[in-house]
Scaffold this active site. Structure first.
Site, PDB file in Angstrom:
ATOM      1  N   LYS A 133      34.038  44.152   5.044  1.00  0.00           N
ATOM      2  CA  LYS A 133      33.814  42.715   5.250  1.00  0.00           C
ATOM      3  C   LYS A 133      32.418  42.513   5.854  1.00  0.00           C
ATOM      4  CE  LYS A 133      35.983  38.605   5.536  1.00  0.00           C
ATOM      5  NZ  LYS A 133      36.634  37.965   4.438  1.00  0.00           N
ATOM      6  N   GLU A 161      37.896  42.397  -8.890  1.00  0.00           N
ATOM      7  CA  GLU A 161      38.167  41.397  -7.865  1.00  0.00           C
ATOM      8  C   GLU A 161      37.550  40.066  -8.286  1.00  0.00           C
ATOM      9  OE1 GLU A 161      38.405  41.686  -3.107  1.00  0.00           O
ATOM     10  OE2 GLU A 161      36.468  42.262  -3.913  1.00  0.00           O
TER      11      GLU A 161
END
Length: 133
Positions: free
Chosen positions: A26, A62
């Site tokens: 992240k 994704e």
């Protein structure tokens, strides 16, 4: 109200994350790679883009800022990509548990792009978007 489905587009002229990169972490830089393709997709009427693996462009990886799951309701399968370039998701782990509780087989594996036609539904999900059909 219920969930409203959105149309998506497969992005083939950009990569979201590089092999052996930091797509599974992240960090703000992971979102920067999607800024231009996301803007172009929205200009074409697609609020969400789906990326394929950067190495071969053959497997689902994704969505722009969300995880992917394919639902095969006939065979009761919940299918999600297994890739070192995808950010691990507590939302995905939670949905996997719910799917198993509902009698679905959960598969985390490579998903060839040709397999998209076999899913009854495709979902984008994550902390910020919850679940988008």
């Amino acid at each position: 109200g219920g969930l409203e489905p959105v149309d998506g587009v497969i992005i083939t002229d950009f990569d979201r994350a590089a092999p052996r990169g930091v797509g599974n972490v992240k960090v703000a830089g992971n979102y920067a790679a999607d800024m231009l393709p996301n803007m172009r997709s929205k200009e074409q009427g697609f609020p969400i883009g789906l990326y394929l693996d950067a190495a071969t462009q053959t497997c689902v990886e994704e969505f722009s800022t969300s995880n992917f799951v394919g639902i095969d309701s006939v065979n009761k399968k919940y299918v999600t990509p297994k890739s070192s370039s995808v950010l691990p998701s507590i939302t995905n782990k939670s949905l996997m548990t719910i799917a198993e509780d509902e009698g679905f087989t959960v598969e985390a594996r490579d998903i060839p792009i040709e397999e998209m036609d076999t899913f009854d539904e495709v979902l984008a999900f994550g902390t910020a978007v919850v679940v988008t059909p």
